[in-house]
Scaffold this active site. Structure first.
Site, PDB file in Angstrom:
ATOM      1  N   LYS A   1      69.019 -79.479 -21.509  1.00 49.30           N
ATOM      2  CA  LYS A   1      69.795 -80.243 -20.529  1.00 49.30           C
ATOM      3  C   LYS A   1      69.942 -79.390 -19.276  1.00 49.30           C
ATOM      4  O   LYS A   1      70.731 -78.456 -19.222  1.00 49.30           O
ATOM      5  CB  LYS A   1      71.186 -80.593 -21.057  1.00 49.30           C
ATOM      6  CG  LYS A   1      71.836 -81.660 -20.172  1.00 49.30           C
ATOM      7  CD  LYS A   1      73.324 -81.518 -20.012  1.00 49.30           C
ATOM      8  CE  LYS A   1      73.777 -80.691 -18.866  1.00 49.30           C
ATOM      9  NZ  LYS A   1      73.466 -81.148 -17.514  1.00 49.30           N
TER      10      LYS A   1
ATOM     11  N   GLU B   1      75.760 -66.843 -20.955  1.00 45.00           N
ATOM     12  CA  GLU B   1      75.635 -66.005 -19.756  1.00 45.00           C
ATOM     13  C   GLU B   1      76.462 -66.684 -18.677  1.00 45.00           C
ATOM     14  O   GLU B   1      76.229 -67.860 -18.373  1.00 45.00           O
ATOM     15  CB  GLU B   1      74.171 -65.893 -19.306  1.00 45.00           C
ATOM     16  CG  GLU B   1      73.316 -65.017 -20.205  1.00 45.00           C
ATOM     17  CD  GLU B   1      73.752 -63.569 -20.267  1.00 45.00           C
ATOM     18  OE1 GLU B   1      74.524 -63.117 -19.393  1.00 45.00           O
ATOM     19  OE2 GLU B   1      73.344 -62.887 -21.217  1.00 45.00           O
TER      20      GLU B   1
ATOM     21  N   CYS C   1      74.105 -65.060  -9.998  1.00 48.42           N
ATOM     22  CA  CYS C   1      75.149 -64.491 -10.853  1.00 48.42           C
ATOM     23  C   CYS C   1      75.189 -62.983 -10.706  1.00 48.42           C
ATOM     24  O   CYS C   1      76.204 -62.348 -10.946  1.00 48.42           O
ATOM     25  CB  CYS C   1      74.907 -64.882 -12.296  1.00 48.42           C
ATOM     26  SG  CYS C   1      73.228 -64.559 -12.810  1.00 48.42           S
TER      27      CYS C   1
ATOM     28  N   GLU D   1      84.896 -64.951  -8.530  1.00 46.12           N
ATOM     29  CA  GLU D   1      83.513 -65.257  -8.160  1.00 46.12           C
ATOM     30  C   GLU D   1      83.520 -66.374  -7.125  1.00 46.12           C
ATOM     31  O   GLU D   1      84.066 -67.448  -7.373  1.00 46.12           O
ATOM     32  CB  GLU D   1      82.722 -65.706  -9.393  1.00 46.12           C
ATOM     33  CG  GLU D   1      81.266 -65.981  -9.062  1.00 46.12           C
ATOM     34  CD  GLU D   1      80.458 -66.459 -10.270  1.00 46.12           C
ATOM     35  OE1 GLU D   1      80.858 -67.448 -10.903  1.00 46.12           O
ATOM     36  OE2 GLU D   1      79.421 -65.837 -10.569  1.00 46.12           O
TER      37      GLU D   1
HETATM   38  P1  NAD Z   1      78.552 -75.031 -14.826  1.00 47.79           P
HETATM   39  O1  NAD Z   1      79.301 -74.300 -15.880  1.00 47.79           O
HETATM   40  O2  NAD Z   1      79.287 -75.995 -13.983  1.00 47.79           O
HETATM   41  O3  NAD Z   1      77.352 -75.848 -15.466  1.00 47.79           O
HETATM   42  C1  NAD Z   1      76.376 -75.227 -16.280  1.00 47.79           C
HETATM   43  C2  NAD Z   1      75.741 -76.281 -17.176  1.00 47.79           C
HETATM   44  O4  NAD Z   1      76.717 -76.736 -18.125  1.00 47.79           O
HETATM   45  C3  NAD Z   1      75.258 -77.523 -16.422  1.00 47.79           C
HETATM   46  O5  NAD Z   1      74.043 -77.970 -16.985  1.00 47.79           O
HETATM   47  C4  NAD Z   1      76.373 -78.519 -16.706  1.00 47.79           C
HETATM   48  O6  NAD Z   1      75.948 -79.870 -16.606  1.00 47.79           O
HETATM   49  C5  NAD Z   1      76.741 -78.147 -18.125  1.00 47.79           C
HETATM   50  N1  NAD Z   1      78.082 -78.603 -18.548  1.00 47.79           N
HETATM   51  C6  NAD Z   1      79.165 -78.832 -17.760  1.00 47.79           C
HETATM   52  N2  NAD Z   1      80.203 -79.259 -18.512  1.00 47.79           N
HETATM   53  C7  NAD Z   1      79.774 -79.293 -19.790  1.00 47.79           C
HETATM   54  C8  NAD Z   1      80.391 -79.656 -21.031  1.00 47.79           C
HETATM   55  N3  NAD Z   1      81.649 -80.045 -21.085  1.00 47.79           N
HETATM   56  N4  NAD Z   1      79.661 -79.571 -22.146  1.00 47.79           N
HETATM   57  C9  NAD Z   1      78.376 -79.146 -22.106  1.00 47.79           C
HETATM   58  N5  NAD Z   1      77.733 -78.814 -20.964  1.00 47.79           N
HETATM   59  C10 NAD Z   1      78.429 -78.880 -19.817  1.00 47.79           C
HETATM   60  O7  NAD Z   1      77.841 -73.911 -13.937  1.00 47.79           O
HETATM   61  P2  NAD Z   1      76.980 -74.122 -12.595  1.00 47.79           P
HETATM   62  O8  NAD Z   1      77.930 -74.465 -11.489  1.00 47.79           O
HETATM   63  O9  NAD Z   1      75.809 -75.006 -12.846  1.00 47.79           O
HETATM   64  O10 NAD Z   1      76.392 -72.655 -12.365  1.00 47.79           O
HETATM   65  C11 NAD Z   1      77.066 -71.652 -11.667  1.00 47.79           C
HETATM   66  C12 NAD Z   1      77.616 -70.606 -12.623  1.00 47.79           C
HETATM   67  O11 NAD Z   1      76.565 -70.107 -13.430  1.00 47.79           O
HETATM   68  C13 NAD Z   1      78.183 -69.398 -11.917  1.00 47.79           C
HETATM   69  O12 NAD Z   1      79.407 -69.025 -12.522  1.00 47.79           O
HETATM   70  C14 NAD Z   1      77.140 -68.319 -12.153  1.00 47.79           C
HETATM   71  O13 NAD Z   1      77.624 -66.997 -12.113  1.00 47.79           O
HETATM   72  C15 NAD Z   1      76.645 -68.693 -13.502  1.00 47.79           C
HETATM   73  N6  NAD Z   1      75.334 -68.107 -13.753  1.00 47.79           N
HETATM   74  C16 NAD Z   1      75.244 -67.078 -14.660  1.00 47.79           C
HETATM   75  C17 NAD Z   1      74.021 -66.479 -14.913  1.00 47.79           C
HETATM   76  C18 NAD Z   1      73.917 -65.370 -15.917  1.00 47.79           C
HETATM   77  O14 NAD Z   1      72.835 -65.159 -16.431  1.00 47.79           O
HETATM   78  N7  NAD Z   1      74.990 -64.652 -16.212  1.00 47.79           N
HETATM   79  C19 NAD Z   1      72.879 -66.936 -14.254  1.00 47.79           C
HETATM   80  C20 NAD Z   1      73.005 -67.970 -13.341  1.00 47.79           C
HETATM   81  C21 NAD Z   1      74.236 -68.562 -13.109  1.00 47.79           C
END
Ligand code: NAD
Length: 479
Positions: free
Chosen positions: A170, A245, A279, A381
């Site tokens: 997803k 992550e 990130c 962040e």
């Molecule tokens: P997000 O948590 O909003 O979404 C991530 C994913 O989770 C999306 O596909 C979203 O649709 C899904 N999701 C949302 N609610 C959910 C639920 N209730 N159940 C299951 N899935 C759900 O994050 P984002 O805004 O897409 O990404 C930004 C974040 O990602 C930042 O905090 C960034 O630091 C982090 N990030 C971390 C890494 C790493 O490797 N540490 C890499 C890239 C991004």
């Protein structure tokens, strides 16, 4: 219309989502099917049904598929990079770099499929042999964020498939196009039906099915801390394996003895490239007294050379912010920083149009000086092109401040002192440490991940990925 891939078939969804180019909001990248919960369950069922045969496929079969997928991604890197820049807003060179990384990851894990081995260990009992082997886990649910639309799906998918698992991916709602092309490429590379399923849709609906469905054996998640906590709670409740992550507030330390050009270049890259939406970005630069003023002046000067504009235009250094919500968040933090008393030295201005007059989510990179550790801009962040500089008196104070964060993804230092570099590598509380390099920008064949609130579970990428995507079996034989 781009469809979901379920059990080898391209299917329309319950709804349609419009993918908009953040560099030019008049430009529709495409319309993408949105799966509902029922379709997500169908995808899980397909992955479950495909698992027995795929888990027993030969390493050669898995190598061939992954190698072919990697080769196609690399051959099409310019085209796929252009699409990625168009849907996410990182610049074209950055986007092509990300696609190249994805291709290389598939090539690497093609090889890992051949290298899965085990141990033969003498038993403590006479006449008994012990074998330790790795087996596929089962059905893996992959949930990915928007900021690396192809590399993150690739670094989860490639090891999952290499070790004989079946998958439901997803992708993030904002960037379905790169994931769709990955699905198309894998499908044509010869995966049996059901081994890889793509379900685009909302996290709370499609993602939630993956978390709750008992037929999903494990979840690999990358995204925000808040969503990660939901993933963890759901997986613990039904004892599914999981890996998270999440966010970062990565420090970059600059010591008096640093090479100023290296320090400025690394801080500029860490803070602002990819519009600060990595990130591993560093939005917290900790600088010792002796070099502080020279560093801030040189960084502010260098920032004047950064060209903000259409992600795909030649010569652009900083593309747009990904969408209106993220832009509003970035601007909020800039206002918070000002209200907290930090000094905005450069940038921080929203631009409604680029140089060609196209409407987009543009923001000039923002630099705060005189930030203090307790300020929200120093602790939370932001996920945008906003950097705060904190002044310290000594290396010891810099290290303590660098570690004074709930996160622990990456940590960097600019120094010419072997003593300080060595000490910092040992004492930085982060999963990845960089010396005289930007905090962001990592190799594809070595482990990636953090500690504290940035990560949970075993590492991704490199040979360490086997820890998550396989389960160990110990077999005893009486000869
Ligand atoms: P997000 O948590 O909003 O979404 C991530 C994913 O989770 C999306 O596909 C979203 O649709 C899904 N999701 C949302 N609610 C959910 C639920 N209730 N159940 C299951 N899935 C759900 O994050 P984002 O805004 O897409 O990404 C930004 C974040 O990602 C930042 O905090 C960034 O630091 C982090 N990030 C971390 C890494 C790493 O490797 N540490 C890499 C890239 C991004």
């Amino acid at each position: 219309m781009y469809k979901n891939l379920i059990n080898g078939e391209w299917l329309e969804g319950a709804r349609v989502s419009r993918n908009i180019n953040p560099s030019d909001t008049r430009d529709l990248v495409g319309e993408f099917a949105q799966a509902d919960a029922d379709q997500a369950r169908e995808a899980v069922a397909a992955a479950r049904a495909a698992f027995p045969a795929w888990s027993l496929s030969t390493p050669q079969q898995r190598f061939d598929v992954l190698d072919a997928a990697g080769a196609e991604i690399l051959a099409r890197r310019a085209e796929l990079g252009d699409l990625l820049a168009r849907e996410e807003g990182k610049t074209l060179p950055e986007a092509i770099g990300e696609v190249t990384r994805a291709g290389n990851i598939f090539k690497f894990f093609a090889g890992e499929a051949l290298r899965v081995g085990g141990d033969v260990i003498p038993s403590v009992r006479p006449g008994v042999g012990v074998e330790v082997t790795r087996e596929a886990l089962g059905v893996i649910g992959l949930i990915t964020p928007w900021n690396f639309p192809i590399a993150i799906p690739a670094w989860k998918l490639a090891p999952a498939l290499a070790f004989g698992n079946t998958v439901v991916l997803k992708p993030a709602d904002l960037v379905p196009a790169s994931a769709w092309h990955l699905a198309d490429i894998l499908q044509r590379a010869g995966l049996p039906k059901g081994v890889f399923n793509l379900v685009m849709g909302r996290g709370a609906e499609v993602g939630a099915v993956l978390l709750d469905d008992k037929r999903v054996d494990a979840i690999s998640f990358t995204g925000s801390v808040g969503t990660g906590q939901k993933v963890a709670a759901a997986c613990v409740a039904r004892l599914a394996k999981f890996q998270l992550e999440m966010g970062g507030k990565n420090p970059f330390v600059v010591l008096d003895d640093a090479d100023l050009d290296i320090a400025v270049g690394a801080a500029l890259n860490s803070g602002f490239f990819s519009t600060g939406q990595r990130c591993t970005a560093s939005s917290r630069v900790i600088v010792t007294d002796g070099i502080h003023d020279r560093f801030v002046a040189a960084l502010a000067e260098k920032m004047k050379t950064l060209k903000v504009g259409d992600a795909r235009a030649k010569g652009v250094d900083i593309g747009p912010v990904v969408d209106d919500r993220q832009l509003a968040q970035d601007l909020d933090y800039i206002a918070i920083g000002r209200a907290e008393g930090a000094k905005l030295v450069a940038g921080g201005e929203a631009l409604s149009h680029n140089a060609d007059g196209a409407p987009g989510y543009y923001l000039t990179p923002a630099l705060f000086a005189e930030a203090r550790p307790e300020m929200r801009i120093s602790r939370e962040e932001i996920f945008g092109p906003v950097v705060s500089v904190l002044r310290v008196k000594s290396y010891e104070e810099a290290l303590a401040l660098a570690n004074d964060t709930p996160f622990g993804l990456a940590s960097g230092i600019a120094t010419t002192s072997l003593k300080h570099a060595t000490h910092f590598k040992r004492h930085a509380q982060a999963g990845m440490v960089m010396v005289n390099l930007p905090t962001a920008g990592v190799d594809y064949h070595v482990p990636f991940g953090g500690r504290k609130e940035s990560s949970y579970g075993s590492r991704e990428q490199g040979k360490y990925a086997a820890e998550f995507y396989t389960t160990v079996k110990t077999a005893y034989t009486q000869a």
